[in-house]
Every structure is written in C-alpha cells, then in structure tokens.
Motif scaffolding. Sequence first.
Motif, PDB file in Angstrom:
ATOM      1  N   TRP A   1     -83.609 -25.451 -65.346  1.00  0.00           N
ATOM      2  CA  TRP A   1     -82.436 -24.274 -64.587  1.00  0.00           C
ATOM      3  C   TRP A   1     -83.064 -23.574 -63.419  1.00  0.00           C
ATOM      4  O   TRP A   1     -84.164 -23.436 -63.095  1.00  0.00           O
ATOM      5  CB  TRP A   1     -82.002 -23.061 -65.587  1.00  0.00           C
TER       6      TRP A   1
ATOM      7  N   TRP B   1     -83.295 -14.179 -62.551  1.00  0.00           N
ATOM      8  CA  TRP B   1     -82.752 -14.629 -63.633  1.00  0.00           C
ATOM      9  C   TRP B   1     -82.707 -16.323 -63.778  1.00  0.00           C
ATOM     10  O   TRP B   1     -82.554 -16.795 -62.845  1.00  0.00           O
ATOM     11  CB  TRP B   1     -81.560 -14.037 -64.213  1.00  0.00           C
TER      12      TRP B   1
ATOM     13  N   ASP C   1     -80.657 -19.373 -66.187  1.00  0.00           N
ATOM     14  CA  ASP C   1     -79.748 -19.742 -67.190  1.00  0.00           C
ATOM     15  C   ASP C   1     -78.649 -18.446 -67.527  1.00  0.00           C
ATOM     16  O   ASP C   1     -78.142 -17.864 -66.792  1.00  0.00           O
ATOM     17  CB  ASP C   1     -80.324 -20.410 -68.326  1.00  0.00           C
ATOM     18  N   HIS C   2     -79.300 -17.798 -68.509  1.00  0.00           N
ATOM     19  CA  HIS C   2     -78.539 -16.510 -68.987  1.00  0.00           C
ATOM     20  C   HIS C   2     -79.565 -15.240 -69.258  1.00  0.00           C
ATOM     21  O   HIS C   2     -79.118 -14.377 -69.885  1.00  0.00           O
ATOM     22  CB  HIS C   2     -77.725 -16.563 -70.473  1.00  0.00           C
ATOM     23  N   ALA C   3     -80.838 -15.347 -68.912  1.00  0.00           N
ATOM     24  CA  ALA C   3     -81.918 -14.420 -69.256  1.00  0.00           C
ATOM     25  C   ALA C   3     -82.581 -13.883 -68.051  1.00  0.00           C
ATOM     26  O   ALA C   3     -82.769 -14.700 -66.855  1.00  0.00           O
ATOM     27  CB  ALA C   3     -82.797 -14.922 -70.199  1.00  0.00           C
TER      28      ALA C   3
END
Length: 57
Positions: free
Chosen positions: A8, A28, A30-32
């Motif tokens: 990512w 960040w 991806d989603h974190a």
Amino acid sequence: MREEQPSWPDIYAFDLGSDGPEFHVVIWSDHAVVMDWADFAVFLEWIYEQISKHGKA
C-alpha cells in the motif's frame, strides 16, 4: 505526499482535525495511521535524522 510501497502507498499529510496552534503530521497506509508528529518542525527533525542515519529520506 504519497510514497509508493510494495503493498500500500504511504500517505504523508497534515491532520486538519488536530488541536493546537499547528497541525499534526501523520503517515497512514491503507486504513491505519502508521506514525504521527506533533507539528511540522518535529516531523522535519525526524526526516533529518533519517537522512543522517540512512543517507536518504
């Protein structure tokens, strides 16, 4: 700023919802959130440390 990675991309950005006189800087993927810094000056210091340790950003 976007840095391509094998899985990512890492996204470097200002956290516009952060408190204080300056925005936090976050990475960040991806989603974190991977890392964050209290302000741009602290982030820039980290960049300089990475360059001195590894010879690149």
